[in-house]
Design a protein around this motif. Structure first.
Motif, PDB file in Angstrom:
ATOM      1  N   ARG A 105       0.827  -1.204   0.000  1.00 14.99           N
ATOM      2  CA  ARG A 105       0.000   0.000   0.000  1.00 14.99           C
ATOM      3  C   ARG A 105       0.863   1.258   0.000  1.00 14.99           C
ATOM      4  NH1 ARG A 105      -4.762   2.387   1.250  1.00 14.99           N
ATOM      5  NH2 ARG A 105      -4.321   3.945   2.798  1.00 14.99           N
ATOM      6  N   THR A 108       2.502   2.579  -3.198  1.00 16.11           N
ATOM      7  CA  THR A 108       1.737   3.325  -4.197  1.00 16.11           C
ATOM      8  C   THR A 108       1.825   4.831  -3.948  1.00 16.11           C
ATOM      9  OG1 THR A 108      -0.368   3.346  -2.975  1.00 16.11           O
ATOM     10  CG2 THR A 108       0.055   1.430  -4.367  1.00 16.11           C
TER      11      THR A 108
ATOM     12  N   ARG B 101      -5.790   6.677  -9.089  1.00 13.44           N
ATOM     13  CA  ARG B 101      -4.869   6.215  -8.067  1.00 13.44           C
ATOM     14  C   ARG B 101      -5.483   6.337  -6.690  1.00 13.44           C
ATOM     15  NH1 ARG B 101       1.230   7.894  -6.421  1.00 13.44           N
ATOM     16  NH2 ARG B 101       0.098   9.582  -5.417  1.00 13.44           N
ATOM     17  N   ARG B 105      -6.075   2.982  -4.493  1.00 12.18           N
ATOM     18  CA  ARG B 105      -5.365   2.956  -3.216  1.00 12.18           C
ATOM     19  C   ARG B 105      -6.339   2.772  -2.056  1.00 12.18           C
ATOM     20  NH1 ARG B 105      -0.956   4.440  -0.322  1.00 12.18           N
ATOM     21  NH2 ARG B 105      -1.685   5.791   1.327  1.00 12.18           N
ATOM     22  N   TYR B 163      -2.746   2.250 -10.377  1.00 15.49           N
ATOM     23  CA  TYR B 163      -2.647   2.346  -8.919  1.00 15.49           C
ATOM     24  C   TYR B 163      -1.206   2.583  -8.497  1.00 15.49           C
ATOM     25  CZ  TYR B 163      -0.923  -2.385  -7.701  1.00 15.49           C
ATOM     26  OH  TYR B 163      -0.169  -3.514  -7.552  1.00 15.49           O
ATOM     27  N   SER B 164      -0.259   2.233  -9.362  1.00  9.10           N
ATOM     28  CA  SER B 164       1.135   2.463  -8.982  1.00  9.10           C
ATOM     29  C   SER B 164       1.940   3.001 -10.162  1.00  9.10           C
ATOM     30  CB  SER B 164       1.737   1.166  -8.451  1.00  9.10           C
ATOM     31  OG  SER B 164       2.946   1.426  -7.788  1.00  9.10           O
TER      32      SER B 164
END
Lengths: 213, 213
Positions: A105, A108, B101, B105, B163-164
């Protein structure tokens, strides 16, 4: 005593960061849960941030260790070696369930700490997988293809169950902490490797096995 | 005027949540960036939490809309339909980069809000993909295989770049906001679909195309 105390604080912190999030966790709370004096958190880790960073680093160091291929496995095919690393990384994350989600988590985020951890630990992870894939392509076990997206997909598949375990639980009734989970997931990844990397159809035996589980 | 003001606040909030995180963003900061009176945030959204929830819901509603298959595409093969949905979802996330994102997240948290959003929006997403895959398997375009892990992998691959994004930027010099990115990524996903779902080897043409990009 100092080592045990440190471990108690780390365990309490990992559990709290996991359930309450970093911002929702206070030093006081960590000290209470670990049953230690609040001053010790500053003494050992320089505060909440230091403790958090140490947990991140410790997880990633163990993660890279879990990628190590032992001498016995090194005698096997590249495909077997890749599968062995995948299984080892899944087990490692399962054994460090709280930390795994916390770290994935946090990764990110766009922070100085994350960039540092990426350019060390995740770069090493990428390098090791790349070596393995290139060797497989060179010797003809894996089809030649642009390696970057395969690497990205591979990492995505290895981390997915442990950065969002409740998605799998809520929508698929899969519990990523159960031993059976890794077996089933590795079977899926095996058929992914066989069809996408090796370019062979999953055998009938594999299919039957997949059905049973 | 009310609609424009609301949008200004939402845009400012999305940008701030993205860069500073939810906890690092204050209502005052949002109001300043949107150039509105601080009282309006409470008036329109009932505060920071309400604004955040509205942004999440809005993103997920648009996400489901982006999954809609139009009449022209519905005449094509199931494989084409799947690719069209994938491309549409990637474009949607690219167009809502900050929100994407933030939402992905947040979805890794274990909260009441997340469980609610999962059991509505993500359940619908799963349902739509499942329909498509089952149809493909029934008509013989896709190999029969346990559907749950394919669905999980598919969602993982569609959301991963958004997301990353900094992981792809730092370690692969890939910018997920550039138009070329989606083209390259869809080509990779196409070869994944062809080998893993359809059980066919990527054609020589595909390979050459992959090399050029």
């Amino acid at each position: 005593m100092s080592e045990a105390t440190r471990d108690k604080m780390k365990e309490a912190a990992a559990r709290l960061f996991y359930t309450q999030g970093y911002h929702g966790t206070s030093v006081r709370h960590i000290a209470e849960q670990a049953n230690v004096n609040i001053a010790l958190v500053s003494y050992y880790f320089g505060g909440k941030k230091g403790l958090f960073e140490q947990l991140m680093t410790q997880f990633l160091e163990g993660y890279l260790e879990a990628m190590h291929i032992d001498d016995e496995t090194r005698m096997k095919s590249t495909r077997e070696q890749l599968l062995s690393v995948i299984r080892s990384l899944l087990s490692y994350q399962q054994n460090h369930y709280h930390l795994a989600r916390m770290v994935h988590r946090e990764m990110t985020m766009d922070s100085v700490l994350v960039r540092e951890l990426m350019s060390t630990y995740l770069r090493k992870e990428k390098h090791d997988f790349e070596q393995l894939l290139r060797r497989g392509m060179k010797e003809g076990s894996f089809n030649k293809q642009p390696i970057d997206f395969v690497l990205i997909q591979l990492r995505g598949m290895i981390t997915l169950p442990y950065y969002s375990p409740q998605y799998l639980r809520e929508l698929y009734q899969l519990s990523t902490t159960e031993p059976y989970f890794i077996n089933r997931y590795v079977e899926h990844l095996t058929s992914w490797i066989d069809s996408c990397l090796c370019g062979i159809e999953p055998t009938r035996t594999n299919r039957v096995m997949l059905k049973i589980n």
